[in-house]
Design a protein around this motif. Sequence first.
Motif, PDB file in Angstrom:
ATOM      1  N   LEU A  96       0.708  -1.274   0.012  1.00  0.00           N
ATOM      2  CA  LEU A  96       0.121   0.032   0.181  1.00  0.00           C
ATOM      3  C   LEU A  96       0.912   1.365   0.125  1.00  0.00           C
ATOM      4  O   LEU A  96       0.224   2.326  -0.373  1.00  0.00           O
ATOM      5  N   TRP A 100      -0.515   4.765  -1.242  1.00  0.00           N
ATOM      6  CA  TRP A 100      -0.838   5.725  -0.244  1.00  0.00           C
ATOM      7  C   TRP A 100       0.065   7.099  -0.265  1.00  0.00           C
ATOM      8  O   TRP A 100      -0.659   8.255  -0.288  1.00  0.00           O
ATOM      9  N   THR A 101       1.253   7.002  -0.796  1.00  0.00           N
ATOM     10  CA  THR A 101       1.994   8.304  -1.301  1.00  0.00           C
ATOM     11  C   THR A 101       1.601   8.746  -2.399  1.00  0.00           C
ATOM     12  O   THR A 101       1.419  10.134  -2.281  1.00  0.00           O
ATOM     13  N   TYR A 103      -1.647   9.036  -3.494  1.00  0.00           N
ATOM     14  CA  TYR A 103      -2.894   9.784  -3.341  1.00  0.00           C
ATOM     15  C   TYR A 103      -3.123  10.298  -1.905  1.00  0.00           C
ATOM     16  O   TYR A 103      -4.191  10.519  -1.395  1.00  0.00           O
ATOM     17  N   LYS A 104      -1.840  10.741  -1.115  1.00  0.00           N
ATOM     18  CA  LYS A 104      -1.977  11.112   0.058  1.00  0.00           C
ATOM     19  C   LYS A 104      -2.647  12.227   0.312  1.00  0.00           C
ATOM     20  O   LYS A 104      -3.339  12.782   1.541  1.00  0.00           O
ATOM     21  N   ASN A 105      -2.835  13.083  -0.388  1.00  0.00           N
ATOM     22  CA  ASN A 105      -3.687  14.594  -0.392  1.00  0.00           C
ATOM     23  C   ASN A 105      -4.934  14.546  -0.861  1.00  0.00           C
ATOM     24  O   ASN A 105      -5.828  15.392  -0.763  1.00  0.00           O
ATOM     25  N   THR A 106      -5.499  13.413  -0.951  1.00  0.00           N
ATOM     26  CA  THR A 106      -6.965  13.103  -1.519  1.00  0.00           C
ATOM     27  C   THR A 106      -7.974  13.159  -0.173  1.00  0.00           C
ATOM     28  O   THR A 106      -7.373  12.852   0.565  1.00  0.00           O
ATOM     29  N   CYS A 108     -10.353  11.048   0.350  1.00  0.00           N
ATOM     30  CA  CYS A 108     -10.255   9.649   0.696  1.00  0.00           C
ATOM     31  C   CYS A 108      -9.208   9.159   1.842  1.00  0.00           C
ATOM     32  O   CYS A 108      -9.482   8.671   2.833  1.00  0.00           O
ATOM     33  N   ILE A 109      -8.053   9.621   1.515  1.00  0.00           N
ATOM     34  CA  ILE A 109      -6.927   9.106   2.283  1.00  0.00           C
ATOM     35  C   ILE A 109      -6.986   9.820   3.590  1.00  0.00           C
ATOM     36  O   ILE A 109      -6.663   9.426   4.580  1.00  0.00           O
ATOM     37  N   ARG A 110      -7.363  11.366   3.539  1.00  0.00           N
ATOM     38  CA  ARG A 110      -7.336  12.153   4.640  1.00  0.00           C
ATOM     39  C   ARG A 110      -8.514  11.531   5.608  1.00  0.00           C
ATOM     40  O   ARG A 110      -8.374  11.624   6.600  1.00  0.00           O
ATOM     41  N   ILE A 112      -9.515   8.226   5.733  1.00  0.00           N
ATOM     42  CA  ILE A 112      -9.125   7.125   6.518  1.00  0.00           C
ATOM     43  C   ILE A 112      -8.181   7.382   7.517  1.00  0.00           C
ATOM     44  O   ILE A 112      -8.125   6.945   8.758  1.00  0.00           O
ATOM     45  N   GLU A 113      -7.196   8.336   7.333  1.00  0.00           N
ATOM     46  CA  GLU A 113      -6.287   8.697   8.465  1.00  0.00           C
ATOM     47  C   GLU A 113      -6.935   9.412   9.656  1.00  0.00           C
ATOM     48  O   GLU A 113      -6.644   8.762  10.777  1.00  0.00           O
TER      49      GLU A 113
END
Length: 174
Positions: A96, A100-101, A103-106, A108-110, A112-113
């Motif tokens: 992953l 993750w890297t 799409y880190k600023n999308t 969805c990723i934010r 999830i975090e």
Amino acid sequence: MNLQKLLDVVLVFLPLSFLTVGGGQSIVADIHRQSVEVYGWMTNGQFMDLFALSRILPGPGALLVTLVGWQAAGLAGALLASAAIFIPSSLLVFALAHVWTRYKNTLCIRAIEAGLVPVAAGMVLAASCTVLRAAEGGAWAWGVAAASTLILMFTRISPLLMLGVGAGVFLVAL
């Protein structure tokens, strides 16, 4: 060598590998439940001894897993438990990491975090409560834990000082 016991060790720790959100501490509650209550590999006291040993020794906090595997099925159990806890989640993180890297600023990723933060905090809190119950220290243990938590949250007092004060409280209480 009991193959069923080795299989049980793998079946306990393999799924827990994917739940180590917030670190190894987050799965202590389920390790206790499985090893003491479900499989009966040890007593509460033995679990607390292994937990304390895993915290005193250098290395990852997940050393508890290796010690529980050892208690359950000897050297083969220790090796299998360690492999079952480290390999699956390591492979998942490796797989992953690129995604993750990228799409880190999308959103969805934010999301999830942000969603994993309270989950991790809740799992660590559950682990703390499990350890307090297993220690069988009664109201004194819960009081010292609550007071220490509040003091450490709102001051800059050294945790080592709090350990000393906690030990002192139990010496006086005995």
